[in-house]
Design an enzyme around this catalytic site. Sequence first.
Site, PDB file in Angstrom:
ATOM      1  CB  CYS A  50      -3.229   2.656  -6.698  1.00 27.04           C
ATOM      2  SG  CYS A  50      -2.391   3.009  -5.146  1.00 27.04           S
ATOM      3  CG  ASN A  51      -1.398   6.837  -5.149  1.00 29.39           C
ATOM      4  OD1 ASN A  51      -2.540   7.246  -5.283  1.00 29.39           O
ATOM      5  ND2 ASN A  51      -0.980   6.229  -4.055  1.00 29.39           N
ATOM      6  CD  GLU A 114       4.041   4.498  -0.079  1.00 27.12           C
ATOM      7  OE1 GLU A 114       4.014   3.339   0.358  1.00 27.12           O
ATOM      8  OE2 GLU A 114       4.250   4.781  -1.260  1.00 27.12           O
ATOM      9  N   GLY A 191     -10.034  -9.007  -2.452  1.00 22.08           N
ATOM     10  CA  GLY A 191      -8.794  -9.165  -3.190  1.00 22.08           C
ATOM     11  C   GLY A 191      -7.804  -9.952  -2.350  1.00 22.08           C
ATOM     12  CB  ALA A 192      -6.174 -12.850  -2.399  1.00 23.76           C
ATOM     13  CB  SER A 194       1.298  -7.334  -2.986  1.00 21.21           C
ATOM     14  OG  SER A 194       0.998  -6.402  -4.010  1.00 21.21           O
TER      15      SER A 194
END
Length: 453
Positions: A50-51, A114, A191-192, A194
């Site tokens: 996403c980044n 992270e 959402g399901a 990871s």
Amino acid sequence: MSVLVVGLSHKSAPVAILELTAVSGDPLAKLIHDIAQAEPVAETFVVSTCNRVEVYADVDRFHAGVTAICELLGRYCGVAPAELTQHLYVHYEDRAVNHLLAVTSGLDSTVVGEGQILGQVRSALKLADELGTTGRVLRDLGRTALRTGKRVRTETDVNRAGASLVSVAIELAAAELSAPDISGRTVLVVGAGSMSALAATTAARAGAARIVVANRTRKHAERLAASLATETETETATPTASTTVSATAVGLADLRQAIAAADVVISCTGASGHVITEDLIQERTSTSPLILLDLALPRDVEPAVAGLPGVTVIGMDRLSEHGTVVAASDMAAVRAIIESELAAYQLANDAAAVAPTVVALRAKAAKVVDAELARLAGRLSGDGLSGHALDEIAQTVRRVVDKLLHAPTVRVKELAGSPGGEEYAAALRVLFDLDPRAVEAVTRAATEQEGSQ
């Protein structure tokens, strides 16, 4: 061949551009395949989160490799080359390797330290391996990067200092609710996958009283909810009604009702369009604040939702402003690990570059020894020497040759990483009159063996 990385991330591009360039599923597999088919590219893998979207490739020409990758990125992302290139960064050779080690260590993440990026790089390498687009160069690089990431997280405290992206998002949500945490709150996870699993687990650990998982495929939501309840009970030494989270599942058809009952909504579906729209929210009758954490790219939450009364939307653009402060000692320790791993990687690569010359030299020496021993055996055949005696002579001759070759072959590997290191290997080839075809045959055999694995 040399390692090249072409990419963009939260540091080089706004969220709007990152949304357009987000690629996953079949399009990602096709992008990797097409990059691998580009004429300057020998191997490739793509880290798409996403980044960031970063293309790593082993190329034989720098400019041709950059051009081919940029064109394919623009084509798959639907972004004009002129608009895309202003947000791209390019690293080559040692700088490309150093960049990947920093990325895998979490130093280049939105929230420094992270841990999710380590798994994302591992998944990227696994996908490329399944597609057959990686070989010795990028596999070795990948192993080095994953080892570096693991060392950083076990030998330093940067992982604890750098909370996950979800943790930071939940902290911001609590602040918007004017509370120290989300204890007693109802959290809806949309959402399901990871990322959703990480969000649900983090919310449970942050004290959420009730978690609802919504997903298009309900059985996936039910599986996540069940695992969440089990994990929470396992981690609680003496579970009570106040410490065990209530976890349930719903389908997307029930999303409107689920949102109406939630205090915090965390959405990270990876869908191509908006999942949470203005009409889903505006009929909400509750006057209590609603916090929407949009962790998806492209965004799950329709922009108009942010203008509704009582609703706060926290997206990736805002999260990128909240990096975690890491102690200087931890940063120094991380950079020392990266430097040591980079040096080891460079040394191994330099040694591998001269290995065909060393192998060809030893093969030629062995051939000469075998020929001389055969000639000696013929000359001494009538002298009554036993087979044992001939074996002792052969072993002695081979030991002498091995000892003579040991120092120059070891030294040439050590010197391979020094300035002009390739000249030492070239000198061996000239001094021992090595057939260039023999060296090429060794290189070709190693490549073919790697390709068959």
